[in-house]
Design a protein around this motif. Structure first.
Motif, short mmCIF file in Angstrom:
data_model
loop_
_atom_site.label_atom_id
_atom_site.label_comp_id
_atom_site.label_asym_id
_atom_site.label_seq_id
_atom_site.Cartn_x
_atom_site.Cartn_y
_atom_site.Cartn_z
N LYS A 5 9.93 14.00 6.46
CA LYS A 5 11.29 13.47 6.24
C LYS A 5 11.46 13.09 4.77
O LYS A 5 10.60 12.42 4.21
CB LYS A 5 11.51 12.23 7.12
CG LYS A 5 12.82 11.50 6.81
CD LYS A 5 13.05 10.30 7.73
CE LYS A 5 14.13 9.40 7.17
NZ LYS A 5 13.64 8.07 6.81
N LYS A 139 6.48 0.84 -2.12
CA LYS A 139 5.27 0.03 -1.88
C LYS A 139 4.48 0.60 -0.69
O LYS A 139 5.08 1.00 0.31
CB LYS A 139 5.69 -1.41 -1.60
CG LYS A 139 4.54 -2.36 -1.48
CD LYS A 139 5.02 -3.79 -1.28
CE LYS A 139 3.86 -4.62 -0.77
NZ LYS A 139 4.29 -5.89 -0.20
N SER A 181 10.60 8.71 -0.22
CA SER A 181 11.85 8.51 -0.95
C SER A 181 11.56 8.33 -2.44
O SER A 181 11.76 9.23 -3.24
CB SER A 181 12.65 7.34 -0.37
OG SER A 181 13.92 7.33 -0.97
#
Ligand SMILES: O=C(O)c1ccccc1NCC(=O)[C@H](O)[C@H](O)COP(=O)(O)O
Length: 210
Positions: A5, A139, A181
């Motif tokens: 994803k 993170k 991301s």
């Protein structure tokens, strides 16, 4: 094959990149107030351009259920709940739409995962905890936590995954899928080369293990 994803689609270029390198899922931040949020009209425009074989994931943070059902659910394959949504909220959502429901766990302790695993959702997305941020922080999750808990549901691993750490993380945790991301961005925007490299790294790694 481990599912991929790419989250935080914001621009036409982002859609062109994922249409080219073909992850399994593309995520849109649809609750207001986050740096990667897209408004409803932008989401509709981008969704139209997205290859039909790539599943559409709407990411919501404590969003009123009525908003999801009225404006978004009919365009989505998956609803990813990234806030403090509880079993009652999830039951109501499930009764009113056909989307898959994923619960994101911003994990501090193994018990956070165990509690989310008991929720009536199809899959989990296990992300890092950051005080004051809900997601997309870059993170990492402490992978040692996975040896302390049995997870019954398929889960995506998220949080600070990148080209350098992804093969180790997949080997250690054996997730159903992996989510990216920040690491596939440059100066806050999705970067074609980084998306290409991460998709190729994962697909090559998975092929080597078959
Ligand atoms: O990405 C965001 O800006 C975001 C904002 C609010 C809630 C969730 C958000 N992202 C959810 C995701 O699924 C991210 O891909 C996940 O947190 C991993 O991000 P990263 O650590 O940057 O790879």
């Amino acid at each position: 094959m481990t599912k991929i994803k790419i989250c935080g689609m914001r621009r036409v270029n982002d859609i062109l990149y994922v249409n080219t390198y073909h992850p399994d899922y593309a995520g849109f931040i649809l609750s207001e107030g986050f740096k990667r949020t897209v408004d409803i009209d932008t989401f509709y425009d981008l969704e139209l351009l997205l290859n039909k074989e790539i599943k559409r994931v709407g990411v919501f943070v404590n969003e009123p259920i009525e908003n999801i059902l009225k404006s978004f659910a009919h365009k989505l394959d998956v609803i990813q709940l990234h806030g403090e949504e509880n079993a009652e909220y999830i039951d109501k959502l499930r009764k009113n739409c056909d989307c898959e429901i994923w619960k994101a766990v911003r994990v501090k302790y193994a018990d956070d995962i165990a509690k989310a695993d008991a929720l009536p959702v199809h899959k989990l997305l296990i992300d890092s905890f950051s005080a004051g941020s809900y997601g997309g922080t870059g993170k990492r999750v402490d992978l040692d936590i996975f040896s302390q808990v049995n997870i019954s549901k398929p889960f995506f691993l998220a949080g600070g995954l990148n080209e350098e750490n992804i093969c180790y993380a997949m080997e250690k945790v054996q997730p159903y899928g992996v989510d990216f991301s920040s690491s596939v961005e440059t100066n806050g925007f999705k970067d074609e080369n980084k998306i290409k490299r991460i998709v190729e790294t994962i697909r090559n790694n998975t092929e080597r293990r078959i």
